[in-house]
Design an enzyme around this catalytic site. Structure first.
Site, short mmCIF file in Angstrom:
data_model
loop_
_atom_site.label_atom_id
_atom_site.label_comp_id
_atom_site.label_asym_id
_atom_site.label_seq_id
_atom_site.Cartn_x
_atom_site.Cartn_y
_atom_site.Cartn_z
N GLU A 149 -16.90 84.51 -29.98
CA GLU A 149 -16.05 84.55 -28.77
C GLU A 149 -16.48 83.52 -27.72
O GLU A 149 -15.67 83.08 -26.91
CB GLU A 149 -16.06 85.96 -28.16
N THR A 166 -28.82 94.94 -27.97
CA THR A 166 -27.58 94.15 -27.93
C THR A 166 -27.16 93.80 -29.34
O THR A 166 -28.00 93.41 -30.16
CB THR A 166 -27.70 92.84 -27.13
N GLY A 212 -29.58 95.58 -22.50
CA GLY A 212 -29.55 94.15 -22.79
C GLY A 212 -30.15 93.36 -21.64
O GLY A 212 -30.81 93.92 -20.73
N LEU A 220 -14.78 96.88 -32.66
CA LEU A 220 -15.09 97.47 -33.97
C LEU A 220 -16.54 97.20 -34.33
O LEU A 220 -17.20 97.98 -35.01
CB LEU A 220 -14.21 96.84 -35.06
N GLN A 221 -17.03 96.03 -33.85
CA GLN A 221 -18.40 95.62 -34.19
C GLN A 221 -19.45 96.45 -33.47
O GLN A 221 -20.62 96.43 -33.83
CB GLN A 221 -18.61 94.14 -33.83
N ARG A 222 -19.05 97.12 -32.39
CA ARG A 222 -20.04 97.91 -31.65
C ARG A 222 -20.04 99.38 -32.09
O ARG A 222 -20.93 100.14 -31.70
CB ARG A 222 -19.74 97.83 -30.14
N ARG A 225 -3.33 80.95 -46.95
CA ARG A 225 -3.35 80.88 -45.48
C ARG A 225 -4.74 80.54 -44.95
O ARG A 225 -5.74 80.74 -45.64
CB ARG A 225 -3.02 82.27 -44.90
N ASP A 265 -25.44 91.32 -29.90
CA ASP A 265 -25.39 89.85 -29.92
C ASP A 265 -26.72 89.21 -30.34
O ASP A 265 -26.76 88.03 -30.66
CB ASP A 265 -25.02 89.31 -28.53
O1 F6P Z 1 -22.98 91.92 -25.03
C1 F6P Z 1 -22.38 92.56 -26.08
C2 F6P Z 1 -20.92 92.34 -26.08
O2 F6P Z 1 -20.51 92.98 -27.23
C3 F6P Z 1 -20.44 90.89 -26.02
O3 F6P Z 1 -20.48 90.21 -27.23
C4 F6P Z 1 -19.06 91.04 -25.49
O4 F6P Z 1 -18.62 89.87 -24.84
C5 F6P Z 1 -19.20 92.15 -24.52
O5 F6P Z 1 -20.26 92.96 -25.00
C6 F6P Z 1 -17.96 92.97 -24.33
O6 F6P Z 1 -18.19 93.88 -23.33
P1 F6P Z 1 -17.14 94.96 -22.81
O7 F6P Z 1 -17.32 96.17 -23.68
O8 F6P Z 1 -17.54 95.19 -21.41
O9 F6P Z 1 -15.78 94.37 -22.96
#
Ligand code: F6P
Length: 358
Positions: free
Chosen positions: A234, A137, A114, A283-285, A174, A139
């Protein structure tokens, strides 16, 4: 040719597909590829280098994570070294990385990472290491490419989660607040929020007014929708307020998180509606990359090998429309790829009645 390759920063779905793309494309040319483990650690402690043959990468296209391991700390230009008295000092050990790279007779380094990792790559380029960058990334905040791999998978994961939250929101009347990743940019929140039929989307690019968020929820009630889905990046922040930080590391890097909870608490107290919040987090990664990300990753990997053959060092592989280009790494790290406020997806969201809290 003897090629080195590393992965730096947070993992992203598609990293292994890039690695496979590089190794197979290089092997077609009769080149050797070596994996530098844990970012630059393998060039500091050279025991952490592995040979990557086609057999090693044969079946990894669909694997999440990175077989090379990664590091979000350990910048060799600001390496944390423990002194004999126990104190920790930032030290520049980049010369050691350069001399190990040369001693091992590498011809090029493919740096997959990134913004932070590409910045380090750019510094090493200036110190004489021939580098090709590959943007990574979830993001999607890197400039000079229309998209990065990992983003599509993360959006799919977030959209599926939002779909699931609709059931509970509707059954219980809700408000469900879901916090997604996106520290500087709201791409994941925007794409998953629109696709997942969210009512409110809060992104870093548009500071929000919580009263306007609550008004949207009250308006929904007036037309008979007694539940709401709020998607919060976030890095979102209120007008005049700041981002929500969990932890500040000694190197100045901050960990974000908690804005979803704050938004949920405010909504509950101002509207009186039962509200729940959840954080999708890592979970998103994780998980297998989507077809889109696999293909993009394999294309990025194969293109990096072509760029080495063409001597295009100091560039980063980038996607523009449907074509792969070589762009100067410094162009990519110069500025953040934020969501343009006049982009079609923002306009679409507004046309659909989605509130950005402004
Ligand atoms: O840059 C990608 C990212 O997924 C961000 O959205 C997030 O803030 C960060 O990585 C989280 O990083 P780490 O795994 O170090 O907590």
């Amino acid at each position: 040719m003897k090629i080195a390759m590393n992965t730096g920063g947070g993992d992203a779905p598609g990293l292994n597909a890039v690695i496979r793309g590089v190794v197979l494309a290089a092997s077609q040319k009769g080149w050797e590829v070596f994996g530098i483990k844990y970012g630059y650690q393998g060039l500091i402690d050279t025991k952490q280098i592995i040979r990557l043959t086609p057999e090693v990468v044969w079946d990894i296209t669909n694997l999440g994570g990175t077989i090379l391991g990664t590091a979000s700390k350990g910048d060799p230009f600001k390496y944390l070294v423990r002194n004999s008295d126990g104190t920790v000092a930032e030290t520049d050990i980049s010369d050691k990385v350069v001399s190990n790279f040369k001693a091992l007779n590498f011809d090029a380094l493919i740096a997959i990472g990134g913004d932070g990792s590409l910045r380090i790559a750019s510094e090493f380029m200036k110190k004489g290491i021939p580098i090709i960058g590959i943007p990574k990334t979830i993001d999607n905040d890197i400039s000079a490419t229309s998209v990065t791999f990992g983003f599509n998978t993360a959006v799919n994961t977030a959209t599926e989660a939002i779909d699931r939250l609709h059931t509970t929101a509707k059954s219980h009347d809700r408000v469900m607040v879901v916090e997604v990743m996106g520290r500087n940019t709201g791409w994941i929140a925007l794409h998953s929020g629109v696709s997942g039929s969210a009512d409110v989307i809060l992104i870093p690019e548009i500071p929000f007014d919580i009263e306007k968020v609550c008004n949207k929820i009250r308006q929904l009630e007036l037309i008979g929708q007694n539940y709401a889905i709020v998607v919060v990046a976030e890095g979102a922040k209120p007008v005049g307020g700041d981002i929500t930080i969990i932890e500040k590391r000694s190197d100045g890097v901050v960990r974000l998180g908690g804005i979803g909870k704050k938004v949920a608490e405010e909504i509950a107290s101002r509207t009186g509606k039962e509200t729940r919040d959840m954080v999708l987090g890592h979970l998103q990664r994780g998980g297998a990359p989507t077809t889109f990300d696999r293909l993009l990753s394999l294309r990025f990997g194969a293109a990096a090998v072509r760029f080495i053959a063409e001597g295009k060092f100091g560039t980063m592989v980038a996607l523009h429309s449907s074509k792969i280009h070589a762009v100067p790494i410094d162009e990519a790290i110069g500025k953040m790829n934020t969501v343009p406020l006049d982009s079609d997806i923002i306009l679409t969201a507004r046309s659909l009645g989605i509130s950005f809290g402004n």
